[in-house]
Scaffold this active site. Structure first.
Site, PDB file in Angstrom:
ATOM      1  N   SER A   1       0.847  -1.201   0.000  1.00 34.12           N
ATOM      2  CA  SER A   1       0.000   0.000   0.000  1.00 34.12           C
ATOM      3  C   SER A   1       0.877   1.244   0.000  1.00 34.12           C
ATOM      4  O   SER A   1       2.016   1.210   0.498  1.00 34.12           O
ATOM      5  CB  SER A   1      -0.869   0.003   1.266  1.00 34.12           C
ATOM      6  OG  SER A   1      -1.471   1.279   1.440  1.00 34.12           O
TER       7      SER A   1
ATOM      8  N   TYR B   1      -2.032  -1.069  10.178  1.00 35.48           N
ATOM      9  CA  TYR B   1      -2.034  -1.257   8.716  1.00 35.48           C
ATOM     10  C   TYR B   1      -0.717  -0.763   8.118  1.00 35.48           C
ATOM     11  O   TYR B   1      -0.075  -1.455   7.327  1.00 35.48           O
ATOM     12  CB  TYR B   1      -3.223  -0.501   8.139  1.00 35.48           C
ATOM     13  CG  TYR B   1      -3.440  -0.670   6.659  1.00 35.48           C
ATOM     14  CD1 TYR B   1      -4.101  -1.785   6.164  1.00 35.48           C
ATOM     15  CD2 TYR B   1      -3.009   0.300   5.746  1.00 35.48           C
ATOM     16  CE1 TYR B   1      -4.324  -1.937   4.801  1.00 35.48           C
ATOM     17  CE2 TYR B   1      -3.224   0.155   4.389  1.00 35.48           C
ATOM     18  CZ  TYR B   1      -3.886  -0.960   3.919  1.00 35.48           C
ATOM     19  OH  TYR B   1      -4.101  -1.114   2.571  1.00 35.48           O
TER      20      TYR B   1
HETATM   21  N1  LIG Z   1      -8.574  -0.011  -1.600  1.00 34.41           N
HETATM   22  C1  LIG Z   1      -7.462   0.691  -1.509  1.00 34.41           C
HETATM   23  O1  LIG Z   1      -7.452   1.916  -1.723  1.00 34.41           O
HETATM   24  C2  LIG Z   1      -6.151   0.022  -1.194  1.00 34.41           C
HETATM   25  C3  LIG Z   1      -4.987   0.805  -1.256  1.00 34.41           C
HETATM   26  C4  LIG Z   1      -3.764   0.192  -1.008  1.00 34.41           C
HETATM   27  C5  LIG Z   1      -3.707  -1.159  -0.728  1.00 34.41           C
HETATM   28  N2  LIG Z   1      -4.860  -1.897  -0.671  1.00 34.41           N
HETATM   29  C6  LIG Z   1      -4.715  -3.333  -0.403  1.00 34.41           C
HETATM   30  O2  LIG Z   1      -5.318  -4.064  -1.456  1.00 34.41           O
HETATM   31  C7  LIG Z   1      -5.776  -5.331  -0.969  1.00 34.41           C
HETATM   32  C8  LIG Z   1      -7.229  -5.515  -1.346  1.00 34.41           C
HETATM   33  O3  LIG Z   1      -7.977  -4.470  -0.757  1.00 34.41           O
HETATM   34  P1  LIG Z   1      -9.460  -4.087  -1.219  1.00 34.41           P
HETATM   35  O4  LIG Z   1      -9.563  -2.625  -1.054  1.00 34.41           O
HETATM   36  O5  LIG Z   1      -9.765  -4.722  -2.529  1.00 34.41           O
HETATM   37  O6  LIG Z   1     -10.292  -4.780  -0.017  1.00 34.41           O
HETATM   38  P2  LIG Z   1     -11.714  -5.462   0.030  1.00 34.41           P
HETATM   39  O7  LIG Z   1     -12.136  -5.371   1.440  1.00 34.41           O
HETATM   40  O8  LIG Z   1     -12.621  -4.933  -1.024  1.00 34.41           O
HETATM   41  O9  LIG Z   1     -11.403  -6.999  -0.351  1.00 34.41           O
HETATM   42  C9  LIG Z   1     -10.698  -7.818   0.534  1.00 34.41           C
HETATM   43  C10 LIG Z   1     -10.624  -9.233   0.002  1.00 34.41           C
HETATM   44  O10 LIG Z   1      -9.910 -10.024   0.967  1.00 34.41           O
HETATM   45  C11 LIG Z   1     -10.656 -11.190   1.269  1.00 34.41           C
HETATM   46  N3  LIG Z   1     -10.406 -11.584   2.665  1.00 34.41           N
HETATM   47  C12 LIG Z   1     -10.647 -10.842   3.788  1.00 34.41           C
HETATM   48  N4  LIG Z   1     -10.322 -11.554   4.887  1.00 34.41           N
HETATM   49  C13 LIG Z   1      -9.846 -12.746   4.453  1.00 34.41           C
HETATM   50  C14 LIG Z   1      -9.356 -13.915   5.093  1.00 34.41           C
HETATM   51  N5  LIG Z   1      -9.278 -14.003   6.431  1.00 34.41           N
HETATM   52  N6  LIG Z   1      -8.987 -14.975   4.335  1.00 34.41           N
HETATM   53  C15 LIG Z   1      -9.083 -14.903   2.971  1.00 34.41           C
HETATM   54  N7  LIG Z   1      -9.521 -13.841   2.313  1.00 34.41           N
HETATM   55  C16 LIG Z   1      -9.902 -12.775   3.029  1.00 34.41           C
HETATM   56  C17 LIG Z   1     -12.117 -10.817   1.042  1.00 34.41           C
HETATM   57  O11 LIG Z   1     -12.906 -11.986   0.811  1.00 34.41           O
HETATM   58  C18 LIG Z   1     -11.994  -9.903  -0.180  1.00 34.41           C
HETATM   59  O12 LIG Z   1     -11.952 -10.695  -1.355  1.00 34.41           O
HETATM   60  C19 LIG Z   1      -5.530  -5.302   0.543  1.00 34.41           C
HETATM   61  O13 LIG Z   1      -4.317  -5.961   0.832  1.00 34.41           O
HETATM   62  C20 LIG Z   1      -5.411  -3.818   0.849  1.00 34.41           C
HETATM   63  O14 LIG Z   1      -4.658  -3.579   1.998  1.00 34.41           O
HETATM   64  C21 LIG Z   1      -6.081  -1.330  -0.886  1.00 34.41           C
END
Ligand SMILES: NC(=O)c1ccc[n+]([C@@H]2O[C@H](COP(=O)([O-])OP(=O)(O)OC[C@H]3O[C@@H](n4cnc5c(N)ncnc54)[C@H](O)[C@@H]3O)[C@@H](O)[C@H]2O)c1
Length: 256
Positions: free
Chosen positions: A142, A155
């Site tokens: 991130s 985080y």
């Molecule tokens: N959205 C953003 O702006 C952003 C920015 C930087 C990094 N990220 C990173 O991107 C990744 C995805 O984030 P997102 O925004 O798509 O989140 P989201 O909440 O939309 O999706 C999360 C996914 O993780 C899965 N998940 C959650 N807990 C789990 C577990 N215990 N076992 C297996 N699967 C599990 C869920 O089923 C889902 O598919 C994360 O690592 C997040 O930290 C997101």
């Protein structure tokens, strides 16, 4: 992109948000996918929708905070497809509050997925990758791995550790032809970010003052970076974190 077609790829958290965007880009390039989420119904729904667009995708449910479930996932993929070429460690969670308010339970909940699961999933995949002669692992870090925004201490720490994880595993596994890299996304409008906006912790108008391109990123833009790092076109790249953040990590002072 060279070297993705017909490859066996596992995308954790591939059922929605950024993970789904990554899975879709890999599918567009011809990979055979296993997408992993916590809920089989949701995972199957996403897989069905992706198949309508021609993707070759299997849904799988697991709680990746448990190492036994990680091992079972990787054994299943190897038994079913005979190899594991690409692993995308993407499933992650966010909890936003002041550092002093975090409980031990919060700490374990977040670190068990954002760091422990990344580590053991990479190790479980690497055992098969080493035996088959190589593979590519891409972890989703991130912008918060270097831009340490308040009320996200656990985080931020977990994501800084992901950057260290890809560096150190790359050093160990380069000799086995396994490349390990990360992408570090900026803000993408997923359920995770929507919750922050709804809770009043994220204000995108303020954030855009430190994001040079003045907009959020799309899941496709993150998927493009993952595809590149997983492909043969990145054959010389390992141990790196590619920031796909619209310049956020390079910005000094806020600008309108
Ligand atoms: N959205 C953003 O702006 C952003 C920015 C930087 C990094 N990220 C990173 O991107 C990744 C995805 O984030 P997102 O925004 O798509 O989140 P989201 O909440 O939309 O999706 C999360 C996914 O993780 C899965 N998940 C959650 N807990 C789990 C577990 N215990 N076992 C297996 N699967 C599990 C869920 O089923 C889902 O598919 C994360 O690592 C997040 O930290 C997101």
């Amino acid at each position: 992109m060279r070297g993705i077609k017909d490859k066996i790829a596992v995308v954790t958290g591939g059922t929605r948000g950024i993970g789904r965007g990554i899975a879709q880009r890999l599918a567009d390039e011809g990979a055979k996918l296993v997408i992993v989420g916590t809920n089989m119904e949701t995972a199957e729904k996403t897989a069905r929708e992706m198949r309508l667009d021609g993707a070759d995708v299997e849904a799988y449910a697991a709680d990746l905070r448990n190492v036994s479930e990680i091992d079972a996932l990787m054994a299943h993929v190897h038994d079913a497809y005979g190899r594991i070429d690409i692993l995308v460690n993407n499933a992650g969670v966010q909890i936003r509050q002041w550092a002093v308010d975090f409980t031990e339970k919060d700490y374990d909940f977040l670190m068990d997925l954002n760091l422990k699961a990344y580590y053991f999933t990479a190790c479980a995949a690497a055992k098969y990758m080493k035996a088959q002669g190589g593979g590519a692992i891409v972890c989703v870090s991130s912008g918060n791995s270097t831009c340490f925004t308040s009320r996200r201490s656990l985080y931020n720490i977990s994501k800084a550790a992901v950057n260290a994880l890809v560096g150190t595993l790359a050093v160990e596994w380069g000799r086995f032809n396994i490349r390990v890299n990360a992408v570090a996304p900026g803000y993408v409008l997923t359920d995770m970010v929507k919750k922050g906006i709804d809770d009043g912790v994220i204000d995108m108008e303020t954030n855009f003052k430190v994001i040079p391109i003045k907009r959020m990123l799309s899941t496709e833009e993150i998927g493009n970076g993952v595809c590149f790092l997983a492909s043969e076109e990145a054959s010389g790249v390992t141990g790196q974190t590619l920031f796909i953040d619209g310049g956020w990590s390079r910005c000094g002072l806020p600008e309108d």
